[in-house]
Design a protein around this motif. Sequence first.
Motif, PDB file in Angstrom:
ATOM      1  N   HIS A 103       0.953  -1.279   0.059  1.00 13.20           N
ATOM      2  CA  HIS A 103      -0.043   0.023  -0.051  1.00 13.20           C
ATOM      3  C   HIS A 103       0.992   1.223   0.070  1.00 13.20           C
ATOM      4  O   HIS A 103       1.867   1.261   0.605  1.00 13.20           O
ATOM      5  N   VAL A 129      -2.869   3.031   9.071  1.00  7.69           N
ATOM      6  CA  VAL A 129      -3.971   2.084   8.773  1.00  7.69           C
ATOM      7  C   VAL A 129      -4.291   0.871   9.436  1.00  7.69           C
ATOM      8  O   VAL A 129      -5.344   0.419   9.638  1.00  7.69           O
ATOM      9  N   LEU A 151      -8.071  -2.982   9.736  1.00  5.80           N
ATOM     10  CA  LEU A 151      -7.528  -2.271   8.792  1.00  5.80           C
ATOM     11  C   LEU A 151      -8.373  -1.213   8.371  1.00  5.80           C
ATOM     12  O   LEU A 151      -9.584  -1.616   7.945  1.00  5.80           O
ATOM     13  N   SER A 152      -8.272   0.182   8.528  1.00  8.13           N
ATOM     14  CA  SER A 152      -9.167   1.136   8.234  1.00  8.13           C
ATOM     15  C   SER A 152      -8.620   2.426   7.811  1.00  8.13           C
ATOM     16  O   SER A 152      -7.297   2.652   8.118  1.00  8.13           O
ATOM     17  N   HIS A 153      -9.450   3.447   7.660  1.00 11.12           N
ATOM     18  CA  HIS A 153      -8.961   4.857   7.226  1.00 11.12           C
ATOM     19  C   HIS A 153      -8.890   5.518   8.769  1.00 11.12           C
ATOM     20  O   HIS A 153      -9.644   6.419   8.825  1.00 11.12           O
ATOM     21  N   ASP A 201     -12.565  -3.571   7.103  1.00  8.25           N
ATOM     22  CA  ASP A 201     -11.261  -3.838   6.237  1.00  8.25           C
ATOM     23  C   ASP A 201     -11.531  -3.646   4.895  1.00  8.25           C
ATOM     24  O   ASP A 201     -12.067  -4.822   4.153  1.00  8.25           O
ATOM     25  N   ALA A 202     -11.407  -2.545   4.427  1.00  6.33           N
ATOM     26  CA  ALA A 202     -11.911  -2.150   3.048  1.00  6.33           C
ATOM     27  C   ALA A 202     -11.081  -2.782   1.871  1.00  6.33           C
ATOM     28  O   ALA A 202     -11.155  -2.865   0.875  1.00  6.33           O
ATOM     29  N   SER A 203     -10.143  -3.313   2.185  1.00  9.24           N
ATOM     30  CA  SER A 203      -9.266  -4.268   1.164  1.00  9.24           C
ATOM     31  C   SER A 203      -9.924  -5.890   1.010  1.00  9.24           C
ATOM     32  O   SER A 203      -9.431  -6.574   0.304  1.00  9.24           O
ATOM     33  N   ARG A 212     -13.271  -0.607  -5.481  1.00  4.80           N
ATOM     34  CA  ARG A 212     -13.044  -2.078  -4.626  1.00  4.80           C
ATOM     35  C   ARG A 212     -14.235  -2.613  -4.777  1.00  4.80           C
ATOM     36  O   ARG A 212     -15.384  -2.267  -4.775  1.00  4.80           O
TER      37      ARG A 212
HETATM   38  C1  LIG Z   1      -7.644  -0.851   4.084  1.00  4.15           C
HETATM   39  C2  LIG Z   1      -7.909   0.439   4.657  1.00  4.15           C
HETATM   40  C3  LIG Z   1      -7.185   1.521   3.999  1.00  4.15           C
HETATM   41  C4  LIG Z   1      -7.453   1.611   2.416  1.00  4.15           C
HETATM   42  O1  LIG Z   1      -8.288   1.023   2.113  1.00  4.15           O
HETATM   43  O2  LIG Z   1      -6.641   2.437   1.964  1.00  4.15           O
END
Ligand SMILES: CCCC(=O)O
Length: 355
Positions: A103, A129, A151-153, A201-203, A212
């Motif tokens: 990232h 993050v 994992l987050s903003h 967890d946006a990933s 995404r």
């Molecule tokens: C995974 C959280 C951070 C991002 O999505 O950029």
Amino acid sequence: MKILVINPGSTSTKVAIFEDEEQVESKTIRHSPEELSKFKTLWEQFDFRLNIVLEFLKERNLKPSDFSAVAGIGGLLKPVKGGTYKVNEEMLNDARNNFQGEHPSNLGCALAYEIAKLGGIDAYIVDPVSVDEFEPLARYSGHPLIQRRSLSHALNIHATARVACQKLGKKLEDSNFVIAHLGGGISVCPVKAGKIIDANDASSDGPFSPERTGGLPLQPFITLCFSGKFTESEIRKMVMGKGGLVAYLGTNDAEEVEKRIENGDIYAKEVYEAMAYQIAKEIGAMATVLRGNVDAIVLTGGLANSKMLVNWVSERVSFIAPVIVIPGEDEMKALALGVLRVLRGEEKAKEYPGD
Ligand SMILES: CCCC(=O)O
Ligand SMILES: Nc1ncnc2c1ncn2[C@@H]1O[C@H](COP(=O)(O)OP(=O)(O)OP(=O)(O)O)[C@@H](O)[C@H]1O
């Protein structure tokens, strides 16, 4: 106090100078996909991004030693508590090894450290993050081989919780929010007394977003992974970068999607509304983490500028709590403020990775 702030992102490198709370200089250098495609790996971009920062200083006749400290965005490091961390060797190693994934934010601590070293000053990151304030039940996935990751903003979510408290006249320690950061990626988090106690967890999970997929139905996804039609890296790109609005509509620009809707594109409207529907569903789920005890639902990030999206989300979730909209994000200011709190002795810098 004079703070240099460095924020390497997927499409830009942002640099800013703060004098106390005030941003006095800033520059955003955009990077086209062609420009970045010259680099095979993230870390091959390091010198390129460093030169951008050095050039920014040179243009202003400034030296690293003119600053009190340097702040960099924090990436997918080891799970840590929220706060301001002094950059150390272990953090640099974890960033260079992309500890929880590749990232651009992983470059932040190393860029800040390199500049700080030249000036004989300290480098810091704030709320990376990988901030992990999860409660135990949030970690279960459904299989012991896979743990849900925090994992987050986190940087913008923590800063937004403070702003929401000011708006409501509440103390942070007495507040309960569901905060949805609506950006290129989407993080929806229950935030209890300022702590992010769960996150999608946006990933990997949650609503789809401009670029995404968010969570996908498992069985069809497994079939796709083993179809032999895609490499691992193509599948990862499909999930992050080429998913969501990009996959359905060929753009990650929500303003462009709104123009198409205004021009009568029915499919674009349905896709965009489906994104709002999934965001609302995730907010509903996170409200149950707080047992419905929610002071406000807070929408932030670039997409919170969209009246259309905000209206669709609000009409589905306003039965839970009032909706507050704090559009955009000011990561540069949040980084500067985190370092200022330490330099002023209001907060102690944490040692990475802490306990
Ligand atoms: C995974 C959280 C951070 C991002 O999505 O950029
Ligand atoms: N006024 C607006 N109306 C509608 N959409 C907007 C508006 N301003 C920004 N957006 C959309 O917000 C999205 C980008 O949000 P943001 O700038 O927060 O993301 P990012 O910083 O690139 O990524 P991330 O937040 O995941 O780090 C884009 O889809 C963009 O088109």
